[in-house]
Design a protein around this motif. Structure first.
Motif, short mmCIF file in Angstrom:
data_model
loop_
_atom_site.label_atom_id
_atom_site.label_comp_id
_atom_site.label_asym_id
_atom_site.label_seq_id
_atom_site.Cartn_x
_atom_site.Cartn_y
_atom_site.Cartn_z
N ASP A 146 33.36 44.36 23.38
CA ASP A 146 33.82 43.67 22.18
C ASP A 146 33.59 44.44 20.89
N ARG A 147 33.42 45.74 20.95
CA ARG A 147 33.16 46.52 19.75
C ARG A 147 34.42 46.59 18.88
N TYR A 148 34.26 46.37 17.58
CA TYR A 148 35.41 46.36 16.68
C TYR A 148 36.13 47.70 16.64
N GLU A 149 35.39 48.81 16.81
CA GLU A 149 36.02 50.12 16.78
C GLU A 149 37.07 50.26 17.87
N MET A 150 36.84 49.58 18.99
CA MET A 150 37.75 49.69 20.12
C MET A 150 39.13 49.13 19.82
N ILE A 151 39.22 48.23 18.85
CA ILE A 151 40.52 47.70 18.46
C ILE A 151 41.43 48.85 18.00
N GLY A 152 40.88 49.76 17.19
CA GLY A 152 41.67 50.89 16.72
C GLY A 152 42.14 51.78 17.84
N PHE A 153 41.23 52.11 18.75
CA PHE A 153 41.62 52.93 19.90
C PHE A 153 42.70 52.21 20.73
N VAL B 245 49.82 53.49 27.17
CA VAL B 245 48.75 53.85 28.10
C VAL B 245 48.08 52.54 28.54
N PRO B 246 48.09 52.23 29.82
CA PRO B 246 47.44 51.00 30.28
C PRO B 246 45.94 51.01 29.95
N ILE B 247 45.45 49.85 29.57
CA ILE B 247 44.03 49.69 29.25
C ILE B 247 43.38 48.82 30.33
N ALA B 248 42.24 49.28 30.82
CA ALA B 248 41.40 48.49 31.72
C ALA B 248 40.23 47.98 30.88
N HIS B 249 40.11 46.67 30.77
CA HIS B 249 39.07 46.06 29.93
C HIS B 249 37.93 45.56 30.81
N ILE B 250 36.74 46.05 30.52
CA ILE B 250 35.54 45.66 31.26
C ILE B 250 34.78 44.63 30.44
N ASN B 251 34.31 43.57 31.09
CA ASN B 251 33.50 42.51 30.47
C ASN B 251 34.28 41.64 29.49
N GLY B 252 35.55 41.44 29.75
CA GLY B 252 36.31 40.47 28.97
C GLY B 252 35.97 39.06 29.43
N GLY B 253 36.46 38.08 28.68
CA GLY B 253 36.29 36.68 29.05
C GLY B 253 34.98 36.06 28.64
N ARG C 128 36.84 40.89 21.30
CA ARG C 128 36.89 40.89 22.77
C ARG C 128 38.20 40.29 23.26
N HIS C 129 38.58 39.15 22.68
CA HIS C 129 39.80 38.49 23.13
C HIS C 129 41.04 39.30 22.75
N CYS C 130 41.01 39.97 21.60
CA CYS C 130 42.12 40.87 21.23
C CYS C 130 42.24 42.00 22.25
N LEU C 131 41.11 42.59 22.62
CA LEU C 131 41.13 43.65 23.62
C LEU C 131 41.66 43.15 24.95
N THR C 132 41.30 41.93 25.31
CA THR C 132 41.82 41.34 26.55
C THR C 132 43.34 41.27 26.50
N LYS C 133 43.88 40.78 25.39
CA LYS C 133 45.34 40.62 25.28
C LYS C 133 46.05 41.97 25.23
N MET C 134 45.36 43.02 24.82
CA MET C 134 45.97 44.35 24.75
C MET C 134 45.86 45.10 26.07
N SER C 135 45.12 44.55 27.01
CA SER C 135 44.82 45.24 28.26
C SER C 135 45.78 44.87 29.38
N THR C 136 45.90 45.78 30.33
CA THR C 136 46.77 45.60 31.49
C THR C 136 46.01 45.07 32.69
N ILE C 137 44.78 45.54 32.83
CA ILE C 137 43.96 45.16 33.97
C ILE C 137 42.57 44.77 33.45
N HIS C 138 41.94 43.82 34.16
CA HIS C 138 40.71 43.22 33.63
C HIS C 138 39.61 43.22 34.69
#
Length: 192
Positions: free
Chosen positions: A104-111, A120-128, A140-150
């Motif tokens: 859930d790091r805010y910096e990750m939103i930019g990446f 590029v597909p994103i695999a998100h670890i520790n979502g939810g 965290r929830h933004c990263l979840t919605k941007m990700s392809t696999i969880h």
């Protein structure tokens, strides 16, 4: 060979990612691109990039996203913008098959913005997970919605990701990476 990118911006997530990084580094099927950024590069935070190099990882890409920042509230936005720009520049030269982001790091939103824009597909670890009242939950929830696999760490978090509208066939409860760290810890014997 698949090109896999793993992003780390702090000591906290690097420790959790370590067993996964080792698996990718030792694999003949994957080429690891380890993006080291954020506080890892700062001496006032212990310059933890030195520990990452000492761990022997080969393909390390340093991205300084903390440049031109200080302590004001707007700096989070500048850091996100820097991360987006630096990742976009990297992706101009490098093809990635997938990128792994933890938590859930805010910096990750930019990446993630750059990765999504470059398909590029994103695999998100520790979502939810939930962090009541904290910005971490939004990120965290933004990263979840941007990700392809969880890869959530328990059934409750898996269920929450599916409730957010994510494809249940792409959500896998794999447990927590910290368990791998515990299993790989050499314990002292009683005498020691």
């Amino acid at each position: 060979m698949k090109d896999v990118c793993v992003l780390t911006t702090s000591r906290a997530e690097y420790g959790l990612l370590y067993p996964l990084l080792r698996k990718f580094e030792q694999s003949v099927e994957f080429r690891l691109h380890l993006v080291v950024s954020g506080t890892h590069l700062e001496s006032n935070f212990g310059r933890t990039k030195d520990e990452i190099y000492a761990d022997g990882f080969q393909n390390i890409i340093e991205m300084d996203i903390l440049e031109e920042t200080g302590d004001s509230a707007k700096d989070s936005s500048i850091i996100i913008a820097n991360a987006t720009r630096k990742m976009a520049e990297y992706l101009e030269e490098q093809h990635l098959d997938i990128a792994f982001i933890l938590g859930d790091r805010y910096e990750m939103i930019g990446f993630a913005i750059a990765l999504v824009n470059e398909r590029v597909p994103i695999a998100h670890i520790n979502g939810g997970e939930t962090t009541g009242g904290a910005l971490d939950e939004i990120y965290r929830h933004c990263l979840t919605k941007m990700s392809t696999i969880h890869f959530p760490n328990c059934e409750l978090h898996k269920k929450r990701i599916i409730q957010m509208g994510e494809d249940r066939n792409k959500v896998f409860n794999v447990g927590d990476l910290c368990v791998d760290n515990i299993k790989n810890t050499k314990l002292l014997n009683r005498e020691d």
